[in-house]
Design an enzyme around this catalytic site. Structure first.
Site, PDB file in Angstrom:
ATOM      1  CE  LYS A  18      -1.820  -8.437  15.380  1.00 46.47           C
ATOM      2  NZ  LYS A  18      -0.467  -7.858  15.397  1.00 46.47           N
ATOM      3  N   GLY A  33       2.429   2.658   9.944  1.00 47.45           N
ATOM      4  CA  GLY A  33       3.662   2.543  10.725  1.00 47.45           C
ATOM      5  C   GLY A  33       4.906   2.718   9.864  1.00 47.45           C
ATOM      6  CG  ASP A  62       5.467  -7.597   5.300  1.00 49.07           C
ATOM      7  OD1 ASP A  62       6.224  -8.488   5.730  1.00 49.07           O
ATOM      8  OD2 ASP A  62       4.496  -7.178   5.951  1.00 49.07           O
ATOM      9  CE1 TYR A 117      -2.569  -7.074   1.195  1.00 48.93           C
ATOM     10  CE2 TYR A 117      -4.902  -7.013   1.674  1.00 48.93           C
ATOM     11  CZ  TYR A 117      -3.609  -6.694   2.008  1.00 48.93           C
ATOM     12  OH  TYR A 117      -3.350  -5.995   3.162  1.00 48.93           O
ATOM     13  NE  ARG A 142      -3.555  -2.118   2.714  1.00 43.75           N
ATOM     14  CZ  ARG A 142      -4.834  -1.984   2.406  1.00 43.75           C
ATOM     15  NH1 ARG A 142      -5.306  -0.812   2.040  1.00 43.75           N
ATOM     16  NH2 ARG A 142      -5.658  -3.021   2.476  1.00 43.75           N
ATOM     17  CG  ASP A 155      36.367 -28.298 -12.622  1.00 44.10           C
ATOM     18  OD1 ASP A 155      36.912 -29.378 -12.329  1.00 44.10           O
ATOM     19  OD2 ASP A 155      35.162 -28.045 -12.394  1.00 44.10           O
TER      20      ASP A 155
HETATM   21  C1  GDG Z   1       3.059  -6.036  10.905  1.00 40.97           C
HETATM   22  C2  GDG Z   1       3.480  -7.266  11.693  1.00 40.97           C
HETATM   23  C3  GDG Z   1       5.054  -5.838  12.995  1.00 40.97           C
HETATM   24  C4  GDG Z   1      -4.313  -0.917  16.013  1.00 40.97           C
HETATM   25  N1  GDG Z   1      -5.605  -0.660  16.325  1.00 40.97           N
HETATM   26  C5  GDG Z   1      -5.774   0.675  16.186  1.00 40.97           C
HETATM   27  C6  GDG Z   1      -4.571   1.245  15.796  1.00 40.97           C
HETATM   28  N2  GDG Z   1      -3.667   0.242  15.683  1.00 40.97           N
HETATM   29  C7  GDG Z   1      -2.257   0.416  15.289  1.00 40.97           C
HETATM   30  C8  GDG Z   1      -1.317   0.212  16.451  1.00 40.97           C
HETATM   31  C9  GDG Z   1      -0.035  -0.217  15.739  1.00 40.97           C
HETATM   32  C10 GDG Z   1      -0.564  -0.941  14.509  1.00 40.97           C
HETATM   33  O1  GDG Z   1      -1.920  -0.559  14.317  1.00 40.97           O
HETATM   34  C11 GDG Z   1      -0.529  -2.456  14.661  1.00 40.97           C
HETATM   35  O2  GDG Z   1       0.797  -2.848  14.570  1.00 40.97           O
HETATM   36  P1  GDG Z   1       1.290  -4.322  14.913  1.00 40.97           P
HETATM   37  O3  GDG Z   1       2.757  -4.335  14.992  1.00 40.97           O
HETATM   38  O4  GDG Z   1       0.650  -4.726  16.181  1.00 40.97           O
HETATM   39  O5  GDG Z   1       0.739  -5.304  13.791  1.00 40.97           O
HETATM   40  P2  GDG Z   1       0.571  -5.415  12.168  1.00 40.97           P
HETATM   41  O6  GDG Z   1      -0.301  -4.357  11.631  1.00 40.97           O
HETATM   42  O7  GDG Z   1       0.060  -6.777  11.976  1.00 40.97           O
HETATM   43  O8  GDG Z   1       2.019  -5.224  11.507  1.00 40.97           O
HETATM   44  C12 GDG Z   1       3.906  -6.850  13.082  1.00 40.97           C
HETATM   45  C13 GDG Z   1       4.673  -4.701  12.085  1.00 40.97           C
HETATM   46  O9  GDG Z   1       4.245  -5.179  10.825  1.00 40.97           O
HETATM   47  C14 GDG Z   1       5.875  -3.768  11.862  1.00 40.97           C
HETATM   48  O10 GDG Z   1       6.968  -4.444  11.334  1.00 40.97           O
HETATM   49  O11 GDG Z   1       5.274  -5.338  14.303  1.00 40.97           O
HETATM   50  O12 GDG Z   1       4.348  -7.983  13.802  1.00 40.97           O
HETATM   51  O13 GDG Z   1       2.393  -8.197  11.761  1.00 40.97           O
HETATM   52  O14 GDG Z   1       0.678   0.900  15.322  1.00 40.97           O
HETATM   53  O15 GDG Z   1      -1.205   1.400  17.173  1.00 40.97           O
HETATM   54  N3  GDG Z   1      -4.411   2.584  15.605  1.00 40.97           N
HETATM   55  C15 GDG Z   1      -5.503   3.365  15.788  1.00 40.97           C
HETATM   56  N4  GDG Z   1      -6.712   2.859  16.151  1.00 40.97           N
HETATM   57  C16 GDG Z   1      -6.898   1.546  16.362  1.00 40.97           C
HETATM   58  O16 GDG Z   1      -8.017   1.126  16.682  1.00 40.97           O
HETATM   59  N5  GDG Z   1      -5.402   4.681  15.618  1.00 40.97           N
END
Ligand code: GDG
Length: 734
Positions: A277, A32, A140, A86, A12, A492
């Site tokens: 999770k 992120g 990824d 996807y 994305r 060789d």
């Molecule tokens: C992949 C990998 C790895 C969640 N609910 C809300 C919200 N969030 C935000 C959190 C956090 C993000 O989403 C979730 O990040 P995670 O790391 O937990 O998981 P994945 O999205 O599966 O990410 C993971 C990551 O890539 C980075 O390398 O850590 O293991 O699976 O930022 O805060 N944010 C808001 N409202 C919500 O309800 N605003």
């Protein structure tokens, strides 16, 4: 010339395209990754390649592309192809499998083709914007094939790949249909990054067991390419998170929540509603905790945010139902008129609310069954400022490997999690030291540091490549005229001129190899080295005016000459010292075998479990080296074999002899394909001739100066050189 840029490639784009009447507008929704790359993007020229998050009808593509122009390069995907790529292949096959959840696998061949096609679409979009010297960073599992596709285009750009999710153990990985293609796709990168050593180790194991590729600690050698491995755990931006938490809007919400939960302890869970999770496990642990600790029943609240995810997929719908039921059951059982034990929010909440929740929570309860890193754990620590908090964290997250000071739990052990919750609630006022430990990681390993370290590592490994071997382009790189004294070619055979075949009796040279040797011999002194006995070499090459070396150095016969008498050599060392050691290794290494050759003993391990074999081969090598120290015998580590032979009868000593007998030659060409041949290169490189070409076939990690990818490529280089020399002879005056 334009400044070299960083090209980030992710499924994305960090923005989403939204249809607005007849027009398109862009909704900024930095995730992120965008946050992590913010600092880098401010420092250097930057392009993002990705899908804009929406299906765009073909007649709207130009308008949509124009709207996105300043945000990046859009990859528009056909709706149906996107589904296969996807929803199916990425999210219903790779996602569960890489998270060790194999009961949920769905493989569909069409989806695989769509996965390939979309990866190719991304690679094409990158090719269109990449210029030599740019850096490409692919993100990824959904784009795992892109690095290889880009490598094959020879873009002259360093290629990095980062895996954000775990890499599973080999036992799990090998159940993946298309397992070879996915590994080879990732291996196209110069640097492959993981969150933890464990994932990196699993990846190396799979390369060995699935592809038979042995690795060094930080590299995996492939034909024509060396892939580097790096452990680079991702971080968050604690400064930005801390500042955000101080905004008036967030402070207001924080005050509101603090007031609401004034008399209670708050436990917080924030997860996408995803089966990896561990949300049901968390709820069950909370239920058991309440059951066993009645004194807490009205004094603690679990706030669980579960943002909807992949809502079209049946497994996610079932999970939602399960979680709804559990929440209902627990609230029904332990709720009172003015207390609800679980505050369950099944929607995406605004960031300000999330930030306030992090600040109000005494405990963050993070329980994935498997998670690449888990940013929530890091964000919780970062958001609290100087207010210590307790993090109860699943040991199956990447964060568990980084956050000393967290309280680790096994999410499958519900009772233990209930115990840990009880302890944590007792300790909420006295956890400053452990919180400090977590802060140290979060504040030193920020997202900016993560990106910088990865990119620096990538630049370094790419430099190493560039200063190492180059691809052989014989006709361009070397003299257009035949050297005055006949050049010397030491070639060789198996794996170098002719590909290896499983059955040695079928290793006969094909016509093309035969012809090129014939032509080469008309202008040069050519010697072919093989492990095969003299009579076999005679049957293959006896008609050609080339020199032959049989049994990897046991005897040499010049072009048109007779084989010499084999000298009397005392081989008792082989029987008395080497044989017992090798027999012992055969006994303890299933699938390995011993071969007695005329002047050597060989331990073969081609059919042995590759991981065991790699270990045992190193042990055997070390033991033999020690045993034979000071004796005129050499231990050679060849292709899936360890061999002991008299030092005088090795390929290196033959190369030495040939160099001596051709002391007036100014031009020496030597080609080989394994570590034993590399020793021969060293001899040749020391020989101080005007032109020396040492060329490794099938890998660029070599002491030699050149490489080619395959025997066919070597043969075609030789053909080119011969025809150039012949043309120049034909046009030479006189
Ligand atoms: C992949 C990998 C790895 C969640 N609910 C809300 C919200 N969030 C935000 C959190 C956090 C993000 O989403 C979730 O990040 P995670 O790391 O937990 O998981 P994945 O999205 O599966 O990410 C993971 C990551 O890539 C980075 O390398 O850590 O293991 O699976 O930022 O805060 N944010 C808001 N409202 C919500 O309800 N605003």
């Amino acid at each position: 010339m334009a400044e070299p840029k960083l090209i980030v490639v992710s499924v994305r784009l960090p923005v989403r395209l939204v249809e607005d009447g007849t027009d398109w507008r862009v909704d900024a929704s930095p995730g992120g990754l965008a946050t992590a790359l913010r600092a880098v993007s401010q420092r250097r020229s930057f392009t993002w390649v990705g899908w804009p998050g929406t299906d765009v009808p073909s007649q709207h593509l130009p308008a949509a592309a124009a709207a996105l122009e300043e945000y990046g390069v859009p990859v528009f995907l056909d709706y149906e192809v996107f589904q296969g790529f996807y929803e199916q292949f990425s999210n219903q096959l790779i996602w569960p499998l890489f998270h060790n959840i194999s009961g949920r696998l769905k493989f569909d061949r069409t989806a695989w083709y769509q996965f390939e096609a979309v990866n190719e679409q991304f690679a094409t979009a990158v090719r269109a914007v990449a210029r030599p010297g740019d850096t490409i960073w692919v993100h990824d599992y959904q784009l795992a094939l892109v690095p290889r596709m880009l490598r094959e285009s020879k873009l002259e750009c360093p290629i990095g790949f980062f895996l954000h999710i775990p890499f599973p153990s080999h036992e799990t990985y090998r159940t993946l249909p298309a397992r070879e293609e996915i590994l080879r796709g990732m291996l196209g990168a110069d640097l492959i990054g993981f969150h933890t050593y464990e994932y990196c180790q699993h990846f190396r194991d799979s390369c060995l067991r699935v592809l038979g590729l042995e690795s060094e600690r930080e590299t995996i050698a492939l034909p024509g390419h060396l892939a580097h491995l790096g452990v680079h755990p991702i971080g968050v931006d604690p400064q930005e998170i801390g500042e955000y938490a101080q905004l008036p809007e967030v402070r207001d919400q924080f005050e509101g929540l603090r007031n609401r939960f004034r008399t209670k302890k708050v436990i917080l869970g924030v997860d996408r509603l995803d089966y990896t999770k561990g949300i049901p496990e968390k709820l069950l642990a909370f239920e058991e905790f309440l059951g066993r600790n009645p004194q807490w029943q009205t004094g603690v609240v679990l706030v669980q945010v579960a943002s909807p995810s992949r809502t079209e997929v049946r497994e996610y719908q079932e999970l939602k139902r399960e979680v709804d039921e559990l929440v209902g059951r627990i609230n029904g059982r332990y709720g009172t008129f003015n207390h609800t034990p679980i505050v369950y929010i099944n929607r995406m909440i605004p960031r300000s609310q999330l930030s306030a929740l992090y600040r109000v929570a005494d405990i963050a309860f993070v329980t994935p069954l498997r998670d690449g890193m888990n940013l929530v754990a890091l964000e919780y620590v970062a958001a609290r400022g100087d207010q210590p908090g307790i993090l109860v964290l699943s040991e199956f997250t990447g964060a568990a490997a980084c956050l000393a000071g967290s309280r680790l739990v096994n999410p499958h052990n519900i009772s233990l999690m209930a115990d840990v919750l009880a302890e944590a609630l007792q300790d909420t006022g006295s956890a400053a030291a452990e919180f400090q430990q977590m802060c140290e990681f979060v504040h030193s390993n920020t997202s900016g540091v993560w990106a910088d370290r990865f990119l620096e590592h990538l630049a370094n490994v790419h430099e190493v490549h560039r200063s190492g071997a180059c691809r052989l382009k014989a006709t361009a790189d070397f003299t257009r005229h035949v050297p005055e004294v006949r050049p010397l070619f030491i070639l060789d055979y198996g794996g170098t001129l002719q590909p290896h075949v499983p059955e040695v009796s079928e290793a006969e040279p094909d016509l093309r190899v035969y012809k090129v040797l014939q032509e080469l011999a008309s202008v040069a002194s050519v010697y072919v080295i093989s492990g095969r006995p003299a009579d076999v070499l005679e049957s293959w090459f006896g008609d050609l005016p080339v020199g032959l070396i049989c049994e990897d150095g046991a005897a040499v016969r010049g072009p048109g000459a007779e084989w010499p008498e084999v000298p009397e050599i005392d081989l008792t060392v082989l029987d008395t010292l080497v044989l017992p050691i090798m027999e012992d290794f055969v006994r303890h290494t299933p699938g390995s075998k011993l071969e007695r050759r005329r002047v050597s003993l060989v331990w073969h391990y081609r059919a042995t479990d590759p991981k065991l074999a790699a270990l045992r081969a190193k042990e055997l090598y070390a033991q033999l080296e020690g045993t034979l120290r000071g004796l005129p015998f050499t231990v050679l580590a060849g292709a899936r074999a360890v061999e002991v032979r008299p030092t005088d009868l090795t390929k290196s000593s033959v190369a030495e002899q040939l160099l001596q007998s051709h002391s007036d030659t100014h031009f020496v060409f030597c080609a080989g394909n394994d570590r034993v041949d590399e020793a021969m290169f060293e001899v040749v490189l020391r020989s101080q001739r005007d032109t020396i070409i040492t060329c490794l076939v099938g890998g660029e990690d070599t002491v030699g100066q050149y490489f080619v990818e395959s025997p066919a490529e070597l043969v075609s280089q030789l053909e080119g050189l011969v025809s150039l020399w012949r043309r120049s002879m034909a046009t030479a005056p006189g």
